[in-house]
Design a protein around this motif. Structure first.
Motif, short mmCIF file in Angstrom:
data_model
loop_
_atom_site.label_atom_id
_atom_site.label_comp_id
_atom_site.label_asym_id
_atom_site.label_seq_id
_atom_site.Cartn_x
_atom_site.Cartn_y
_atom_site.Cartn_z
N ASP A 32 0.84 -1.20 0.00
CA ASP A 32 0.00 0.00 0.00
C ASP A 32 0.88 1.25 0.00
O ASP A 32 1.79 1.38 0.81
CB ASP A 32 -0.90 -0.01 1.23
CG ASP A 32 -1.90 1.13 1.21
OD1 ASP A 32 -2.37 1.50 0.11
OD2 ASP A 32 -2.21 1.66 2.29
N GLY A 33 0.65 2.13 -0.93
CA GLY A 33 1.44 3.34 -1.04
C GLY A 33 2.63 3.23 -1.99
O GLY A 33 3.31 4.20 -2.25
N ALA A 34 2.89 2.03 -2.49
CA ALA A 34 4.00 1.82 -3.43
C ALA A 34 3.45 1.67 -4.84
O ALA A 34 2.27 1.43 -5.04
CB ALA A 34 4.79 0.56 -3.04
N GLN A 35 4.34 1.81 -5.81
CA GLN A 35 3.98 1.61 -7.21
C GLN A 35 4.51 0.27 -7.68
O GLN A 35 5.64 -0.09 -7.34
CB GLN A 35 4.64 2.67 -8.09
CG GLN A 35 4.26 4.09 -7.81
CD GLN A 35 5.02 5.00 -8.75
OE1 GLN A 35 4.56 5.27 -9.86
NE2 GLN A 35 6.18 5.46 -8.34
N ASP A 36 3.73 -0.45 -8.45
CA ASP A 36 4.22 -1.64 -9.14
C ASP A 36 4.70 -1.16 -10.51
O ASP A 36 3.92 -0.63 -11.30
CB ASP A 36 3.11 -2.68 -9.27
CG ASP A 36 3.60 -3.91 -10.02
OD1 ASP A 36 3.41 -3.94 -11.27
OD2 ASP A 36 4.15 -4.81 -9.40
N VAL A 37 5.98 -1.33 -10.78
CA VAL A 37 6.59 -0.78 -12.00
C VAL A 37 5.92 -1.32 -13.26
O VAL A 37 5.61 -0.56 -14.18
CB VAL A 37 8.10 -1.04 -12.01
CG1 VAL A 37 8.70 -0.71 -13.37
CG2 VAL A 37 8.78 -0.23 -10.92
N ALA A 38 5.68 -2.62 -13.33
CA ALA A 38 5.07 -3.20 -14.53
C ALA A 38 3.69 -2.61 -14.77
O ALA A 38 3.35 -2.24 -15.90
CB ALA A 38 5.00 -4.71 -14.42
N ALA A 39 2.89 -2.51 -13.73
CA ALA A 39 1.54 -1.94 -13.88
C ALA A 39 1.61 -0.48 -14.32
O ALA A 39 0.84 -0.05 -15.18
CB ALA A 39 0.77 -2.08 -12.57
N GLU A 40 2.52 0.27 -13.74
CA GLU A 40 2.67 1.69 -14.08
C GLU A 40 3.11 1.89 -15.54
O GLU A 40 2.77 2.89 -16.15
CB GLU A 40 3.68 2.37 -13.16
CG GLU A 40 3.20 2.55 -11.75
CD GLU A 40 2.08 3.57 -11.65
OE1 GLU A 40 2.14 4.63 -12.31
OE2 GLU A 40 1.12 3.29 -10.90
N ARG A 41 3.86 0.93 -16.07
CA ARG A 41 4.38 1.06 -17.44
C ARG A 41 3.56 0.27 -18.45
O ARG A 41 3.99 0.04 -19.57
CB ARG A 41 5.84 0.63 -17.49
CG ARG A 41 6.77 1.41 -16.56
CD ARG A 41 6.69 2.90 -16.72
NE ARG A 41 7.05 3.31 -18.07
CZ ARG A 41 6.88 4.52 -18.56
NH1 ARG A 41 6.35 5.46 -17.84
NH2 ARG A 41 7.22 4.80 -19.79
N GLY A 42 2.35 -0.17 -18.07
CA GLY A 42 1.47 -0.84 -19.02
C GLY A 42 1.76 -2.32 -19.23
O GLY A 42 1.29 -2.90 -20.21
N LEU A 43 2.51 -2.93 -18.34
CA LEU A 43 2.87 -4.34 -18.48
C LEU A 43 2.25 -5.21 -17.39
O LEU A 43 2.68 -6.34 -17.16
CB LEU A 43 4.40 -4.50 -18.42
CG LEU A 43 5.19 -3.78 -19.51
CD1 LEU A 43 6.68 -3.85 -19.22
CD2 LEU A 43 4.87 -4.37 -20.87
N GLY A 44 1.24 -4.70 -16.71
CA GLY A 44 0.66 -5.40 -15.58
C GLY A 44 0.04 -6.74 -15.88
O GLY A 44 -0.13 -7.55 -14.98
N LEU A 45 -0.29 -7.01 -17.12
CA LEU A 45 -0.89 -8.30 -17.48
C LEU A 45 0.07 -9.22 -18.24
O LEU A 45 -0.34 -10.26 -18.73
CB LEU A 45 -2.16 -8.07 -18.31
CG LEU A 45 -3.28 -7.33 -17.58
CD1 LEU A 45 -4.46 -7.10 -18.52
CD2 LEU A 45 -3.71 -8.08 -16.35
#
Length: 96
Positions: A32-45
């Motif tokens: 909570d409060g952190a960023q997931d790099v893949a999700a932020e860069r459009g690679l979350g799936l």
């Protein structure tokens, strides 16, 4: 992870195979409060495991989380010969 990624912890990067996807409640609570790099860069799936399955079919259990002003500039999911995981390569921007 909650202690490391809390709002007052300063700049942090946590990376690795956490054996959980972003829809896992315990992982969401811990980051909570952190960023997931893949999700932020459009690679979350994009799947990171297993490599025997197509990139669109597996799960993403390898993550890079950032907090405290560290932001993702770029990310890629790469095939690693001999591994059952794909690598998540992240280029990060540090604060200051």
């Amino acid at each position: 992870m909650r202690t490391l990624l809390g709002p007052d912890a300063g700049p942090h990067v946590v990376a690795g195979d956490v054996n959980a996807t972003l829809d896992h409640a315990a992982l969401r609570a811990a980051t909570d409060g952190a960023q997931d790099v893949a999700a932020e860069r459009g690679l979350g799936l994009v799947s990171t495991w297993p490599t025997a399955w197509p990139r669109w079919f597996g799960v993403q259990i390898d993550h890079v989380f950032t907090a405290g002003g560290v932001h993702p500039a770029d990310a890629r999911v790469l095939q690693l010969p001999g591994s059952d995981h794909r690598a998540l390569l992240a280029r990060l921007v540090l604060p200051g």
